[in-house]
Design a protein around this motif. Structure first.
Motif, short mmCIF file in Angstrom:
data_model
loop_
_atom_site.label_atom_id
_atom_site.label_comp_id
_atom_site.label_asym_id
_atom_site.label_seq_id
_atom_site.Cartn_x
_atom_site.Cartn_y
_atom_site.Cartn_z
N UNK A 165 38.61 46.87 36.79
CA UNK A 165 39.78 47.04 37.45
C UNK A 165 39.58 47.77 38.67
N UNK A 166 39.09 49.04 38.53
CA UNK A 166 39.29 50.04 39.53
C UNK A 166 38.32 49.71 40.85
N UNK A 167 37.01 49.24 40.24
CA UNK A 167 36.22 48.74 41.19
C UNK A 167 36.69 47.36 42.06
N UNK A 168 37.48 46.66 41.28
CA UNK A 168 37.87 45.09 42.05
C UNK A 168 38.98 45.87 43.06
N UNK A 169 39.78 47.06 42.83
CA UNK A 169 40.80 47.36 43.39
C UNK A 169 40.08 48.12 44.72
N UNK A 170 39.22 49.06 44.43
CA UNK A 170 38.52 49.56 45.48
C UNK A 170 37.95 48.66 46.44
N UNK A 171 37.07 47.87 46.24
CA UNK A 171 36.51 46.80 47.01
C UNK A 171 37.38 45.83 47.71
N UNK A 172 38.38 45.25 47.38
CA UNK A 172 39.38 44.60 47.94
C UNK A 172 39.88 45.37 48.95
N UNK A 173 40.34 46.68 48.60
CA UNK A 173 40.97 47.60 49.75
C UNK A 173 39.95 47.78 50.81
N UNK A 174 38.76 48.04 50.59
CA UNK A 174 37.80 48.32 51.23
C UNK A 174 37.39 47.09 52.49
N UNK A 175 37.60 46.01 51.69
CA UNK A 175 37.28 44.73 52.65
C UNK A 175 38.34 44.34 53.70
N UNK A 176 39.66 44.55 53.21
CA UNK A 176 40.82 44.51 54.00
C UNK A 176 40.81 45.53 54.99
N UNK A 177 40.45 46.72 54.61
CA UNK A 177 40.50 47.82 55.55
C UNK A 177 39.87 47.66 56.75
N UNK A 178 38.27 47.03 56.34
CA UNK A 178 37.38 46.67 57.22
C UNK A 178 37.77 45.35 58.16
N UNK A 179 38.88 44.88 57.69
CA UNK A 179 39.49 43.75 58.87
C UNK A 179 39.13 42.16 58.06
N UNK A 180 38.95 42.16 56.71
CA UNK A 180 38.93 40.96 56.38
C UNK A 180 40.35 40.35 56.41
N UNK A 181 40.50 39.05 56.68
CA UNK A 181 41.67 38.52 56.81
C UNK A 181 42.42 37.79 55.35
N UNK A 182 41.52 37.93 54.28
CA UNK A 182 41.79 37.26 53.08
C UNK A 182 40.75 37.60 52.11
N UNK A 183 41.07 37.27 50.80
CA UNK A 183 40.08 37.59 49.67
C UNK A 183 39.55 36.45 49.06
N UNK A 184 38.34 36.56 48.74
CA UNK A 184 37.58 35.35 48.12
C UNK A 184 37.23 35.86 46.75
N UNK A 185 37.62 35.15 45.77
CA UNK A 185 37.07 35.20 44.39
C UNK A 185 35.88 34.40 44.04
N UNK A 186 34.81 34.58 43.34
CA UNK A 186 34.08 33.77 42.54
C UNK A 186 34.45 33.74 41.20
N UNK A 187 35.40 32.96 40.77
CA UNK A 187 35.76 33.30 39.15
C UNK A 187 34.62 33.15 38.10
N UNK A 188 33.64 32.57 38.25
CA UNK A 188 32.29 32.71 37.58
C UNK A 188 31.14 32.45 38.45
N UNK A 189 30.02 32.92 37.90
CA UNK A 189 28.82 32.87 38.84
C UNK A 189 27.79 31.90 38.08
N UNK A 190 27.27 31.01 38.82
CA UNK A 190 25.93 30.23 38.10
C UNK A 190 25.02 31.08 37.73
N UNK A 191 24.71 32.53 38.19
CA UNK A 191 23.86 33.28 37.72
C UNK A 191 24.32 34.12 36.49
N UNK A 192 25.56 33.82 35.79
CA UNK A 192 25.98 34.09 34.69
C UNK A 192 27.10 35.16 35.06
N UNK A 193 28.02 35.21 33.97
CA UNK A 193 29.21 36.15 34.03
C UNK A 193 30.59 35.64 34.71
#
Ligand SMILES: [Zn+2]
Length: 399
Positions: A165-193
């Protein structure tokens, strides 16, 4: 974008002002200072003394198209600040020649895509309006290995790996602060997880707090369910590998007022090395998922996963039609639906006086055959001609 646009008069056209409305025939669209000044019946009169008149007789005009699922992550876009302008212009025309005046990039290197956007917005090259999520969020260790990026022709991009949770919150805010217009989530990864529900919810809350949308890449119906539970706004793919979507899932999508980007042609491309029967089965399942969503009157945003597929969207239109999407429904997915979901104003996806002059001029009638959606004669963004079909020469432009 600097106003390099001349005033324009698009005369003698058939105008589809909004999906589902009767077309306006023998109509002129007048553009002044980058905006639609008037949509008026009749043709031939010179509206402004200095307007460039484009004879659009036989043509059909719609609002400018959106492609709400692209990626500027192919090698051709690498080091976007340094690509020679003439070459960059030709690469951008691969998009604008299909009528796209706006695109949403759903994961790429944020700073590189911003550099690309800056060269368009500064007026150095002509291109579509670009919105971007920057690097999508994925589970820890979920980024594919470098050889996968290379084999797919992509830049090696470090995705935003988040494990809690903390890393998700921090990374999302970082991206938005850097000017991202939305957020993209990869719900699962073919590489696992996969992203845990609380991690997805945290990213959604941080994005919504900033007034931004969240797009999700699902690999199966379980991913769609988990993402909807977390509050995501847009499902960025169908999930044919998990078979038909059942009524419970469709009801959940409806109750969350999620939008769907079908990306039907991508499945055909990804399975091009497989047996025809396998490929056809998967595409048929994707088409069926869209058909069911249309039957629920669900919101559809047009998108092709460009970067994974060819730039020509013709096959996507054909597959949407095969799913039962009518011309007004496909036009809505290209114009009013993204205007509503992304810009919060459905009228921006219509041809109305006062709107920014984002227009797509087609050589033939898309109501008769959706293949005509690729017969683009002009693409006009904020009154500027960002693409003109090479053979079509404006009537009063010097030879
Ligand atoms: Zn994608």
């Amino acid at each position: 974008m600097p106003n390099r646009a001349r005033d324009l008069a698009l005369t003698d056209a058939t105008v589809y002002a909004a999906p589902g409305e009767e077309p306006l025939r023998d109509t002129a669209v007048l553009i002044r200072d980058g905006r639609i000044e008037d949509v008026r019946a009749g043709a031939g009169e010179q509206p402004f003394t200095d307007a460039l008149v484009l004879d659009c007789s036989g043509c059909h005009i719609t609002a400018g198209f959106w492609n709400a699922h692209v990626h500027f992550h192919e090698r051709k876009w690498a080091d976007a600040a340094a690509i020679p302008a003439s070459e960059l212009q030709r690469q951008l025309e691969e998009l604008t020649r299909f009528g796209f005046t706006s695109v949403f990039d759903l994961s790429s290197a944020l700073s590189n895509t911003q550099a690309l956007r800056e060269r368009i917005e500064s007026g150095e090259v002509r291109g579509p309006r670009i919105l971007t999520t920057g690097e999508g969020l994925i589970s820890a260790g979920g980024t594919p290995p470098p050889e996968v990026f290379r084999a797919l022709g992509l830049m090696e991009t470090a995705l935003s790996e988040v494990s809690n949770v903390p890393s998700a919150r921090a990374r999302t805010r970082e991206l938005l602060d850097a000017g991202a217009d939305a957020v993209k989530l990869f719900a699962s990864s073919p590489a696992g997880g996969r992203l845990e529900p609380d991690v997805m919810r945290t990213a959604v809350e941080a994005a919504h707090a900033a007034g931004k949308l969240v797009f999700v890449h699902p690999n199966d119906a379980a991913d769609v369910r988990a993402a909807l539970d977390s509050g995501v706004d847009v499902i960025a793919h169908t999930t044919p590998r998990s078979g038909a979507w059942d009524d419970a899932l469709l009801a959940q999508m409806e109750s969350r007022t999620a939008a769907l980007i079908p990306t039907l042609m991508v499945w055909k491309g990804l399975l091009r090395h497989d047996r025809i029967s396998v490929r056809e089965g998967l595409v048929a399942d994707a088409v069926d998922q869209l058909a069911r969503w249309l039957a629920c009157d669900g919101c559809v945003l047009f998108g092709t996963d460009l970067g994974a597929v060819d730039y020509d969207p013709g096959e996507e239109y054909a597959l949407m039609a095969a799913a039962g999407a009518t011309f007004p429904a496909i036009l809505a997915s290209l114009t009013t639906a993204p205007a509503q979901r992304i810009d919060g104003d459905v009228r921006r996806g219509e041809i109305r006086a006062g709107n920014p002059a984002n227009l797509t001029v087609l050589a033939s009638d898309p109501a008769a055959d959706v293949a005509a959606l690729t017969s683009v004669r002009y693409t006009i963004r904020a009154g500027e001609i960002i693409y003109a079909e090479p053979t079509g020469r404006p009537t009063n432009q010097p030879e």
